[in-house]
Design a protein around this motif. Structure first.
Motif: not given
Length: 259
Positions: A50-51, A63-64, A68-74
């Motif tokens: 997930m992360l 994720v939205f 997940p990698q882009d979501a974490a970066w953002n």
């Protein structure tokens, strides 16, 4: 209502062993999901996917709408691992620990600003830690350290809070307070929460949905549905007697303080 997370046909193979198999799960924004299962069932592996820390062997996670990698970066995630691994003699105050949660928003080598400190102190207040701002993190109780750690995870205003066994080391009364705190944060911040727990009985009163995981999903839905004998037998391999945490508290109140 937007979709916070969509997991489709997820399989994870580690060291030639299938750890997760054909996971399908959708989570709406603002929901509180509890993930339960026996030791070695793949719960932490699922969180790592997930992360964006682990990549799936098959399937996808959005994720939205992002990876997940882009979501974490953002900065969409706040994360509290099971073990903090903080040296008790590390000379950091509660405020210092929370400020670490802003590192992604600060340029390298930029000094902490008064605004940063104000945000950290406001988050400590939200978590019920007013008056402890200058206390050394190592001097705090287990429950207080968890609150500071959640403040650190939330100070950057993420959309999703992910917690891996967050009540470890907290006594039963402290766990109740802790879960109430999470529920309040969910409502006040429209926060999506994903929490792994070993205690299926304790969390059913607090989560909106529960996912029963043992390599694959055996159940996902209403918390009370997870207490079905058939679900528990599939999940743990045998029927289990579940004593709801709220009922234990009611019994203690009836018996009095010497119980």
């Amino acid at each position: 209502m937007s979709t916070a997370m969509n997991i489709k046909d997820l399989t994870v193979v580690l060291n030639k062993k299938e750890v997760l198999s054909n996971i399908n799960l959708t989570l709406n924004e603002g929901s509180f999901l509890g993930i339960v299962g026996p030791n070695g069932s793949g719960k932490t592996t699922l969180l790592r996917v997930m992360l964006g820390i682990l990549s799936p062997s098959a399937g996808e996670v959005l994720v939205f709408g992002d990876t997940p990698q882009d979501a974490a970066w953002n900065g969409l995630f706040g994360y509290l691992p099971q073990h903090l691994n903080v040296d008790p003699d590390f000379p950091a105050t509660a405020t210092d620990m929370v400020l670490m949660g802003l590192h992604r928003q600060r340029k390298i080598l930029r000094k902490v600003t008064p605004e940063d400190k104000r945000r950290a102190e406001e988050m400590l207040m939200t978590l019920g830690m007013s008056g402890h701002e200058d206390h050394l993190f190592g001097s705090l109780s287990g429950g207080q350290q968890q609150r500071v750690s959640i403040a650190r995870a939330l100070v950057s205003a993420p959309k999703i809070l992910i917690l891996d066994e967050p009540s470890t080391g907290i006594d039963v009364v402290g766990q109740d307070d802790f879960y109430h705190l999470l529920k309040g944060l969910q409502k006040s911040h429209n926060l999506t929460i994903v929490m792994v727990s070993h205690d299926i009985g304790a969390i059913t009163a607090y989560v909106d949905e529960i996912a029963c995981l043992n390599r694959t999903l055996h159940y996902h839905g209403s918390p009370l549905g997870a207490l079905n004998d058939d679900v528990l037998k599939e999940l743990y391999g045998k029927s289990m007697e579940i004593i709801m945490h709220s009922k234990m508290c009611e019994k203690c109140e009836r018996l009095g303080p010497e119980a």
